[in-house]
Enzyme design. Structure first.
Site, PDB file in Angstrom:
ATOM      1  CG  LEU A  24      -2.071  -1.031   1.149  1.00  0.00           C
ATOM      2  CD1 LEU A  24      -2.740  -1.177   2.504  1.00  0.00           C
ATOM      3  CD2 LEU A  24      -3.094  -0.676   0.084  1.00  0.00           C
TER       4      LEU A  24
ATOM      5  CD  GLU B 164      -3.701  -4.957   4.486  1.00  0.00           C
ATOM      6  OE1 GLU B 164      -3.401  -6.121   4.148  1.00  0.00           O
ATOM      7  OE2 GLU B 164      -2.982  -3.981   4.228  1.00  0.00           O
TER       8      GLU B 164
END
EC number: 4.3.2.8
Length: 156
Positions: A10, A82
């Site tokens: 990310l 996630e």
């Protein structure tokens, strides 16, 4: 707004950074760069070469990453992205500020000046025991020397 520390795909320039700047998923404002105050093992594991920070404080390296301020919508997206709480667990960790760009109230400015902020981090306590024996990294780059390029979800 919540503070989140990202250390893997990310981060800016990495394969999933596009999600951090997609305002349809919520707001994420880059605050600065940091590293974990405690050492943790950062491994690249599984058939898709996913970076995982194993929740084993005191082992490994001070892991480098980026600090973001995110709204509730983005935090909810990140939890889903996630695989929280199964794949990763979101926990508070102390992050040493390396470079601060964030602007905010005096509390934020004071915390940044002192060099340590609390951030949510997606690490894992649920991993195969053999992962502890993998090489530990202090920083993640999908196209790094390790040769373990991340496999995007849409390519799996």
């Amino acid at each position: 707004m919540a503070r989140v520390f990202v250390y893997g795909t990310l981060k800016k320039g990495q394969p999933n950074y596009k999600h951090m700047i997609n305002t349809a998923k919520g707001l994420a404002k880059f605050q600065g760069r940091g590293r974990t105050v405690e050492k943790y093992p950062l491994v690249i594991a599984g058939k898709y070469n996913i970076p995982y920070m194993l929740n084993i404080p005191g082992t490994g390296h001070h892991v480098a990453g980026e600090i973001y301020s995110v709204d509730d919508q983005m935090l909810q997206f990140l939890d889903e992205f996630e695989g929280c709480p199964d794949m990763y667990q979101r926990t508070l960790m102390r992050i040493e500020v390396v470079e601060w760009e964030g602007k905010g109230g005096t509390g934020e400015a004071r915390a940044a000046a002192e060099g340590v902020v609390e951030c949510f981090v997606y690490s894992t306590m649920t991993y195969p025991p053999e992962w502890v024996g993998l090489p530990y990294h202090d920083s993640y780059d999908s196209s790094g020397k390790h040769g373990l390029s991340y496999v995007l979800r849409e390519s799996r």
